[in-house]
Motif scaffolding. Structure first.
Motif, PDB file in Angstrom:
ATOM      1  N   GLU A  55       0.910  -1.188  -0.033  1.00  0.00           N
ATOM      2  CA  GLU A  55      -0.126  -0.104   0.079  1.00  0.00           C
ATOM      3  C   GLU A  55       0.819   1.157   0.143  1.00  0.00           C
ATOM      4  O   GLU A  55       0.580   2.209  -0.703  1.00  0.00           O
ATOM      5  CB  GLU A  55      -0.977  -0.123   1.382  1.00  0.00           C
ATOM      6  CG  GLU A  55      -1.934   1.022   1.091  1.00  0.00           C
ATOM      7  CD  GLU A  55      -3.074   1.031   2.158  1.00  0.00           C
ATOM      8  OE1 GLU A  55      -3.365   1.963   2.486  1.00  0.00           O
ATOM      9  OE2 GLU A  55      -3.296  -0.027   2.727  1.00  0.00           O
TER      10      GLU A  55
ATOM     11  N   HIS B 209       0.837   4.164  -2.663  1.00  0.00           N
ATOM     12  CA  HIS B 209       0.765   5.780  -2.217  1.00  0.00           C
ATOM     13  C   HIS B 209       2.090   6.679  -2.942  1.00  0.00           C
ATOM     14  O   HIS B 209       1.947   7.469  -3.369  1.00  0.00           O
ATOM     15  CB  HIS B 209       0.928   5.869  -0.859  1.00  0.00           C
ATOM     16  CG  HIS B 209      -0.555   5.705  -0.384  1.00  0.00           C
ATOM     17  ND1 HIS B 209      -1.680   6.244  -0.657  1.00  0.00           N
ATOM     18  CD2 HIS B 209      -1.179   4.905   0.509  1.00  0.00           C
ATOM     19  CE1 HIS B 209      -2.905   5.701  -0.018  1.00  0.00           C
ATOM     20  NE2 HIS B 209      -2.449   4.659   0.839  1.00  0.00           N
TER      21      HIS B 209
ATOM     22  N   ALA C 114       1.426   7.110  -6.632  1.00  0.00           N
ATOM     23  CA  ALA C 114       0.522   8.026  -6.795  1.00  0.00           C
ATOM     24  C   ALA C 114       0.922   9.394  -6.520  1.00  0.00           C
ATOM     25  O   ALA C 114       0.238  10.273  -6.816  1.00  0.00           O
ATOM     26  CB  ALA C 114      -0.872   7.690  -5.887  1.00  0.00           C
ATOM     27  N   GLY C 115       2.061   9.557  -5.837  1.00  0.00           N
ATOM     28  CA  GLY C 115       2.613  10.712  -5.603  1.00  0.00           C
ATOM     29  C   GLY C 115       2.362  11.439  -4.335  1.00  0.00           C
ATOM     30  O   GLY C 115       2.364  12.667  -3.981  1.00  0.00           O
ATOM     31  N   ARG C 116       1.712  10.613  -3.565  1.00  0.00           N
ATOM     32  CA  ARG C 116       1.245  10.804  -2.148  1.00  0.00           C
ATOM     33  C   ARG C 116       2.352  10.992  -0.948  1.00  0.00           C
ATOM     34  O   ARG C 116       2.254  11.604   0.021  1.00  0.00           O
ATOM     35  CB  ARG C 116       0.127  10.135  -1.670  1.00  0.00           C
ATOM     36  CG  ARG C 116      -1.250  10.368  -2.454  1.00  0.00           C
ATOM     37  CD  ARG C 116      -2.301   9.631  -1.816  1.00  0.00           C
ATOM     38  NE  ARG C 116      -3.419   9.448  -2.649  1.00  0.00           N
ATOM     39  CZ  ARG C 116      -3.586   8.267  -3.400  1.00  0.00           C
ATOM     40  NH1 ARG C 116      -2.859   7.077  -3.330  1.00  0.00           N
ATOM     41  NH2 ARG C 116      -4.497   8.016  -4.351  1.00  0.00           N
ATOM     42  N   LEU C 117       3.305  10.309  -1.342  1.00  0.00           N
ATOM     43  CA  LEU C 117       4.502  10.218  -0.236  1.00  0.00           C
ATOM     44  C   LEU C 117       5.716  10.721  -1.186  1.00  0.00           C
ATOM     45  O   LEU C 117       5.852  10.253  -2.370  1.00  0.00           O
ATOM     46  CB  LEU C 117       4.738   8.848  -0.079  1.00  0.00           C
ATOM     47  CG  LEU C 117       3.638   8.268   0.995  1.00  0.00           C
ATOM     48  CD1 LEU C 117       3.971   7.033   1.118  1.00  0.00           C
ATOM     49  CD2 LEU C 117       3.563   8.983   2.350  1.00  0.00           C
ATOM     50  N   SER C 118       6.597  11.329  -0.729  1.00  0.00           N
ATOM     51  CA  SER C 118       7.937  11.586  -1.277  1.00  0.00           C
ATOM     52  C   SER C 118       8.904  10.269  -0.947  1.00  0.00           C
ATOM     53  O   SER C 118       8.674   9.613  -0.020  1.00  0.00           O
ATOM     54  CB  SER C 118       8.730  12.702  -0.492  1.00  0.00           C
ATOM     55  OG  SER C 118       8.810  12.406   0.824  1.00  0.00           O
TER      56      SER C 118
ATOM     57  N   GLU D 233       9.678  10.154   2.867  1.00  0.00           N
ATOM     58  CA  GLU D 233       8.711   9.562   3.601  1.00  0.00           C
ATOM     59  C   GLU D 233       8.170   8.120   3.329  1.00  0.00           C
ATOM     60  O   GLU D 233       8.148   7.484   4.309  1.00  0.00           O
ATOM     61  CB  GLU D 233       7.391  10.444   3.353  1.00  0.00           C
ATOM     62  CG  GLU D 233       7.248  11.875   3.843  1.00  0.00           C
ATOM     63  CD  GLU D 233       5.813  12.417   3.063  1.00  0.00           C
ATOM     64  OE1 GLU D 233       5.129  13.115   4.079  1.00  0.00           O
ATOM     65  OE2 GLU D 233       5.599  12.413   1.918  1.00  0.00           O
TER      66      GLU D 233
ATOM     67  N   ASP E 151      -3.076   9.932   7.521  1.00  0.00           N
ATOM     68  CA  ASP E 151      -2.815  11.005   6.661  1.00  0.00           C
ATOM     69  C   ASP E 151      -3.093  10.692   5.328  1.00  0.00           C
ATOM     70  O   ASP E 151      -3.216  11.765   4.403  1.00  0.00           O
ATOM     71  CB  ASP E 151      -1.709  11.878   7.104  1.00  0.00           C
ATOM     72  CG  ASP E 151      -0.666  11.476   6.536  1.00  0.00           C
ATOM     73  OD1 ASP E 151      -0.465   9.935   6.546  1.00  0.00           O
ATOM     74  OD2 ASP E 151       0.571  11.853   6.192  1.00  0.00           O
ATOM     75  N   LEU E 152      -3.197   9.531   4.786  1.00  0.00           N
ATOM     76  CA  LEU E 152      -3.325   8.985   3.539  1.00  0.00           C
ATOM     77  C   LEU E 152      -4.828   8.806   3.154  1.00  0.00           C
ATOM     78  O   LEU E 152      -5.582   8.526   4.264  1.00  0.00           O
ATOM     79  CB  LEU E 152      -2.533   7.829   3.399  1.00  0.00           C
ATOM     80  CG  LEU E 152      -0.971   8.051   3.445  1.00  0.00           C
ATOM     81  CD1 LEU E 152      -0.147   6.601   3.361  1.00  0.00           C
ATOM     82  CD2 LEU E 152      -0.574   9.056   2.263  1.00  0.00           C
ATOM     83  N   PRO E 153      -5.076   8.962   1.791  1.00  0.00           N
ATOM     84  CA  PRO E 153      -6.631   8.911   1.609  1.00  0.00           C
ATOM     85  C   PRO E 153      -6.967   7.115   2.098  1.00  0.00           C
ATOM     86  O   PRO E 153      -6.182   6.355   1.749  1.00  0.00           O
ATOM     87  CB  PRO E 153      -6.632   8.861   0.195  1.00  0.00           C
ATOM     88  CG  PRO E 153      -5.350   9.680  -0.141  1.00  0.00           C
ATOM     89  CD  PRO E 153      -4.500   9.160   0.876  1.00  0.00           C
TER      90      PRO E 153
END
Length: 127
Positions: A20, A24, A27-31, A34, A57-59
């Motif tokens: 998962e 993320h 999808a660019g939600r985490l650097s 991170e 803090d993730l969708p």
């Protein structure tokens, strides 16, 4: 079995959480930094609560992506190929073309053994 937040997790749950996190990251939600931090925390996690805290803090979505199904490797084609290579090699090395009969005899024997095992397990399963 319990679904309590303090219940312990195993390797399967950690692998799902890592998959998962990779999704993320993709999808660019985490650097990348991170992702490294969170993946290290997943590896060290021992409870469901510790895993859940990494995703607050993730969708939201499915708690974990489904585990991919692994297809079994078909053994019969591999056995046939091995007998073909072996028989050709033996025929060339020994100079005797009779070794080429293994191309036919080997797979036939493998089929006979497979049928025997199948029938043996069916009979054994009924008793």
């Amino acid at each position: 079995m319990t679904d309590a937040p303090e219940s312990r997790i195993g390797v399967t749950e950690r692998e799902r959480a890592l998959r998962e996190l990779v999704a993320h990251l993709g999808a660019g939600r985490l650097s990348p930094a991170e992702f490294d931090t969170r993946s290290a925390a997943v590896a060290a996690a021992t409870t469901k609560r510790q895993i859940a805290e990494l995703f607050t803090d993730l969708p939201a979505g499915a708690p974990y992506p489904p585990t991919p199904r692994v297809r079994p490797v078909p053994r019969f084609p591999i056995i046939v190929g091995m007998f073909a290579v072996l028989s050709i090699l033996l025929a060339v090395v020994s100079g005797n073309a009779l070794w080429l009969l293994l191309i036919i005899a080997g797979p036939a024997g493998a089929v006979a053994i497979a049928h025997y095992r199948r029938d043996h397990h069916q009979v054994r399963g009924r008793t």
